[in-house]
Structure formats: structure tokens, C-alpha cells
Design a protein around this motif. Structure first.
Motif, PDB file in Angstrom:
ATOM      1  N   VAL A 169     -12.105 -47.351  96.145  1.00  0.00           N
ATOM      2  CA  VAL A 169     -11.262 -48.409  95.624  1.00  0.00           C
ATOM      3  C   VAL A 169     -11.356 -48.320  94.102  1.00  0.00           C
ATOM      4  O   VAL A 169     -12.408 -48.583  93.518  1.00  0.00           O
ATOM      5  CB  VAL A 169     -11.724 -49.797  96.103  1.00  0.00           C
ATOM      6  CG1 VAL A 169     -10.855 -50.888  95.479  1.00  0.00           C
ATOM      7  CG2 VAL A 169     -11.681 -49.869  97.620  1.00  0.00           C
ATOM      8  N   VAL A 170     -10.275 -47.919  93.461  1.00  0.00           N
ATOM      9  CA  VAL A 170     -10.271 -47.673  92.018  1.00  0.00           C
ATOM     10  C   VAL A 170      -9.619 -48.866  91.323  1.00  0.00           C
ATOM     11  O   VAL A 170      -8.478 -49.227  91.621  1.00  0.00           O
ATOM     12  CB  VAL A 170      -9.517 -46.375  91.676  1.00  0.00           C
ATOM     13  CG1 VAL A 170      -9.574 -46.122  90.172  1.00  0.00           C
ATOM     14  CG2 VAL A 170     -10.105 -45.196  92.445  1.00  0.00           C
ATOM     15  N   TRP A 215      -9.199 -40.006  93.193  1.00  0.00           N
ATOM     16  CA  TRP A 215     -10.369 -40.736  93.683  1.00  0.00           C
ATOM     17  C   TRP A 215      -9.984 -41.681  94.817  1.00  0.00           C
ATOM     18  O   TRP A 215     -10.702 -41.788  95.816  1.00  0.00           O
ATOM     19  CB  TRP A 215     -11.007 -41.521  92.541  1.00  0.00           C
ATOM     20  CG  TRP A 215     -11.725 -40.680  91.532  1.00  0.00           C
ATOM     21  CD1 TRP A 215     -12.354 -39.497  91.744  1.00  0.00           C
ATOM     22  CD2 TRP A 215     -11.898 -40.982  90.143  1.00  0.00           C
ATOM     23  NE1 TRP A 215     -12.908 -39.020  90.574  1.00  0.00           N
ATOM     24  CE2 TRP A 215     -12.647 -39.909  89.582  1.00  0.00           C
ATOM     25  CE3 TRP A 215     -11.493 -42.030  89.324  1.00  0.00           C
ATOM     26  CZ2 TRP A 215     -13.006 -39.883  88.228  1.00  0.00           C
ATOM     27  CZ3 TRP A 215     -11.842 -42.005  87.981  1.00  0.00           C
ATOM     28  CH2 TRP A 215     -12.595 -40.940  87.443  1.00  0.00           C
ATOM     29  N   ALA A 216      -8.856 -42.367  94.672  1.00  0.00           N
ATOM     30  CA  ALA A 216      -8.416 -43.278  95.729  1.00  0.00           C
ATOM     31  C   ALA A 216      -8.122 -42.518  97.012  1.00  0.00           C
ATOM     32  O   ALA A 216      -8.455 -42.972  98.120  1.00  0.00           O
ATOM     33  CB  ALA A 216      -7.182 -44.058  95.273  1.00  0.00           C
ATOM     34  N   SER A 264      -1.370 -48.962  96.250  1.00  0.00           N
ATOM     35  CA  SER A 264      -1.712 -49.433  94.926  1.00  0.00           C
ATOM     36  C   SER A 264      -0.914 -50.681  94.605  1.00  0.00           C
ATOM     37  O   SER A 264       0.230 -50.830  95.049  1.00  0.00           O
ATOM     38  CB  SER A 264      -1.431 -48.340  93.891  1.00  0.00           C
ATOM     39  OG  SER A 264      -1.802 -48.734  92.595  1.00  0.00           O
ATOM     40  N   ALA A 308      -7.384 -41.297  88.895  1.00  0.00           N
ATOM     41  CA  ALA A 308      -7.380 -42.499  89.738  1.00  0.00           C
ATOM     42  C   ALA A 308      -6.770 -42.232  91.101  1.00  0.00           C
ATOM     43  O   ALA A 308      -7.309 -42.657  92.140  1.00  0.00           O
ATOM     44  CB  ALA A 308      -6.620 -43.621  89.028  1.00  0.00           C
ATOM     45  N   ASP A 309      -5.644 -41.539  91.143  1.00  0.00           N
ATOM     46  CA  ASP A 309      -4.995 -41.267  92.425  1.00  0.00           C
ATOM     47  C   ASP A 309      -5.854 -40.362  93.301  1.00  0.00           C
ATOM     48  O   ASP A 309      -5.928 -40.553  94.518  1.00  0.00           O
ATOM     49  CB  ASP A 309      -3.626 -40.623  92.204  1.00  0.00           C
ATOM     50  CG  ASP A 309      -2.613 -41.591  91.616  1.00  0.00           C
ATOM     51  OD1 ASP A 309      -2.936 -42.798  91.497  1.00  0.00           O
ATOM     52  OD2 ASP A 309      -1.496 -41.152  91.278  1.00  0.00           O
ATOM     53  N   SER A 329      -6.148 -49.444  93.398  1.00  0.00           N
ATOM     54  CA  SER A 329      -5.683 -48.368  94.274  1.00  0.00           C
ATOM     55  C   SER A 329      -6.756 -48.065  95.301  1.00  0.00           C
ATOM     56  O   SER A 329      -7.952 -48.128  95.003  1.00  0.00           O
ATOM     57  CB  SER A 329      -5.374 -47.104  93.462  1.00  0.00           C
ATOM     58  OG  SER A 329      -4.439 -47.360  92.433  1.00  0.00           O
ATOM     59  N   ALA A 330      -6.340 -47.707  96.501  1.00  0.00           N
ATOM     60  CA  ALA A 330      -7.296 -47.444  97.578  1.00  0.00           C
ATOM     61  C   ALA A 330      -6.645 -46.554  98.627  1.00  0.00           C
ATOM     62  O   ALA A 330      -5.406 -46.486  98.722  1.00  0.00           O
ATOM     63  CB  ALA A 330      -7.752 -48.751  98.214  1.00  0.00           C
ATOM     64  N   PRO A 331      -7.462 -45.871  99.437  1.00  0.00           N
ATOM     65  CA  PRO A 331      -6.883 -45.108 100.542  1.00  0.00           C
ATOM     66  C   PRO A 331      -6.241 -46.042 101.555  1.00  0.00           C
ATOM     67  O   PRO A 331      -6.692 -47.173 101.749  1.00  0.00           O
ATOM     68  CB  PRO A 331      -8.095 -44.374 101.131  1.00  0.00           C
ATOM     69  CG  PRO A 331      -9.274 -45.178 100.708  1.00  0.00           C
ATOM     70  CD  PRO A 331      -8.922 -45.763  99.378  1.00  0.00           C
ATOM     71  N   ILE A 363      -2.373 -43.181  99.711  1.00  0.00           N
ATOM     72  CA  ILE A 363      -3.036 -44.275  99.012  1.00  0.00           C
ATOM     73  C   ILE A 363      -2.045 -45.423  98.847  1.00  0.00           C
ATOM     74  O   ILE A 363      -0.826 -45.241  98.921  1.00  0.00           O
ATOM     75  CB  ILE A 363      -3.581 -43.845  97.637  1.00  0.00           C
ATOM     76  CG1 ILE A 363      -2.429 -43.519  96.665  1.00  0.00           C
ATOM     77  CG2 ILE A 363      -4.521 -42.663  97.772  1.00  0.00           C
ATOM     78  CD1 ILE A 363      -2.896 -43.293  95.239  1.00  0.00           C
TER      79      ILE A 363
END
Length: 298
Positions: A67-68, A61-62, A10, A58-59, A30-32, A8
Motif C-alpha cells: 500500500v503506497v 511497488w503497489a 489508486s 509507486a506503481d 495505491s494498492a494491489p 493496482i
């Protein structure tokens, strides 16, 4: 050997315009590192936390395709807002507006994270939150605040949001509130009759709150009283931090349980993916184990 989670990326703090708030809204994005057509998940933290909290959620889910976006609300201990600040009595409403500011500025959110532009699906949006953050998020889904005169307050729901995950959401007010809560948190008197959007509620069966004269079942009120398509994950042995979702090694986690946190990571991700990603059927709507139980109602 456990599998290595997807990478991810961030960035923090991203500054968003927030008219009427008195200061910019700071968020973490944060996002993949890879993937396209990514849905958006806006997360509202609990009292005194910040954009740095809730890394276990959050980590994860990302890493699993979201996109968190994590705003820092004005009640955060990082803001040190004094009690006499004129904004303090209205923080509950400003929290909801913080979430709306994020939705209003998704283009800026997307542009702030290098490599994210063009990979976000702005039409697929979820909200989530823990404790006070769950109340904030629930209002975008249709919950309202009951005013002192007994009338139901303004509808602050947002049609851009299609689904929610609400952790330890406070129950009904009035006689169910402790004297402390009634004095200091008069807005903690929700009406769930308008909460019609699909939602997953997460509650601990040992979450005895100083805010209510009732027991842990207080945190299941929204599941019982809301009319929408809904599911309830009851975690056995869990207190208010639900095993440690607020962060890694934080002091307020009195019921630390990596297994309980891992269960919430997996089940909430399955719920959100099935709600937001066409063709994803990872959420079955039923689960029963020594760690918890899921029940659903349509």
C-alpha cells in the motif's frame, strides 16, 4: 512477451487532517487489487514534485504487494507556496510531520480506497524518498539535523517505521555544502549517527550536485556513517534522477535509462519484501552487473 503486471487501484487526492500545517495534507493511495496483510510504504517526493510523481516506483511497488501512500509536501510546485509565507523556512520539518500525519491516520488512508479495508497490516511500515524526500524519510529512521551552533537537533524518529529505502540522500553539511546550499538550505546538515534502522541507500556515480563541493560520493555518506544494518546500491552512469524514477517522460531526467529504473524497481522491491514479509528471501544482499553494484554492512 513480457508478463502483464498485477492490477493496482489508486485514489487521489485523499485529504488528511494536518493540525498546524495551515491546510489539509493531500495524498495518493495505491494498492494491489487483490491480496491481504499488505505492508505500508510511505513515499516522500523530491523538491517541487507531488503525489503525482514517481509513478515508475509507486506503481511497481503497489503491483508487488504494498500500500503506497504519497503525500504532497508544501514545497510542491502544485501548492505555489510563496517565499514570504511564514511556513517556508520550516518546510523541512513540516515535511517530516507530513509523513507522521500519514502514519497517524492509516485508518483513514485504508478507508479512502474502495476495497482496501481489512487488507492492510498496520504493523509493517516502511518509508522511502528521493533527494529532499530521502532526507525527510531518513529522519523517521533516526537521522537528525545539526543546528547552527553545532548541536544535534531533535530526534524525530518514529518507532512505527521499521525499514527505509533512500534514493540520492544528501550527505554531510558544513564545509561540504556549496555556498548556495549553505545560504538557502541550512537544514541540509544531517547527523547520521542515530540512523540505526535498516535501510537501503541508492546513489548514482555521476550525481554531481550543485549543493555540495564534493562529487557523487557525497550521496554515500549516510551509508558510510550510519550505524545500522544497511546496504548501498550504486548505479553506474546515473545522475540525480537515477535514470528516470521521478516519472515517465519528465524533463528533469537527463540520464534516461529504462534498464536502470527497472533494476531499482526489482531490487528495492526485493529489499522491502524481505524486510517486511516473513519468509520472503528475495533480497540476497549482493548484486554486481554493468548497471550497478550492491554492498552491505551489518
Amino acid at each position: 512477451m513480457s508478463a502483464v503486471p498485477p492490477a493496482i487501484v489508486s485514489v487521489k487526492p485523499v485529504r488528511l487532517d494536518a493540525p498546524g500545517r495551515g491546510e489539509d495534507l493531500l495524498v495518493r493511495v495505491s494498492a494491489p487489487a487483490a491480496g491481504a496483510d499488505l505492508p505500508v510504504l510511505v513515499f516522500s517526493h523530491g523538491f517541487s514534485s507531488s503525489l503525482d510523481g514517481y509513478a515508475p516506483l509507486a506503481d511497481y511497488w503497489a503491483a508487488h504487494g504494498f500500500v503506497v501512500v504519497q503525500p504532497t509536501h508544501l514545497d510542491s510546485s502544485t501548492r505555489a507556496l510563496p517565499a514570504e509565507d511564514p511556513r517556508t523556512p520550516n518546510i523541512w520539518r513540516l515535511r517530516v510531520e507530513d509523513l507522521r500525519h500519514v502514519l497517524d491516520q492509516l485508518d483513514a488512508v485504508e478507508a479512502a480506497l474502495p476495497g482496501l479495508s481489512g487488507r492492510v497490516d498496520h504493523s509493517r511500515i516502511a518509508v522511502a524518498g528521493h533527494s529532499w524526500g530521502a532526507q525527510s524519510a531518513s529522519m523517521l529512521l533516526g537521522a537528525r539535523v545539526v543546528e547552527a551552533d553545532g548541536s544535534v537537533g531533535e530526534d524525530l524518529s518514529d518507532p512505527r517505521v521499521s525499514v527505509g529505502v533512500l534514493f540520492a540522500l544528501a550527505g554531510t553539511g558544513g564545509a561540504d555544502l556549496s555556498p548556495f546550499a549553505a545560504e538557502h538550505f541550512p537544514f541540509m546538515s544531517p547527523d547520521f549517527s542515530g540512523l540505526k534502522a535498516p535501510a537501503l541507500f541508492v546513489a548514482g556515480d555521476r550525481d554531481d550536485s550543485m549543493l555540495s563541493v564534493r562529487g557523487p560520493d557525497w550521496f554515500t555518506d549516510a551509508y558510510r556513517l550510519s550505524p545500522g544494518e544497511k546496504s548501498l546500491l550504486t548505479l553506474f552512469g546515473a545522475e540525480h534522477s537515477l535514470g528516470g524514477i521521478t516519472g515517465y517522460g519528465v524533463q528533469e531526467t537527463t540520464d534516461e535509462s529504462p534498464e536502470r529504473v527497472a533494476l531499482q524497481q526489482r531490487l528495492t522491491t526485493a529489499y522491502l519484501r524481505s524486510a517486511l514479509i516473513p519468509g520472503d528471501d528475495s533480497w540476497t544482499g549482493s548484486f554486481d552487473s554493468p548497471l550497478g553494484r550492491v554492498e552491505s554492512h551489518e
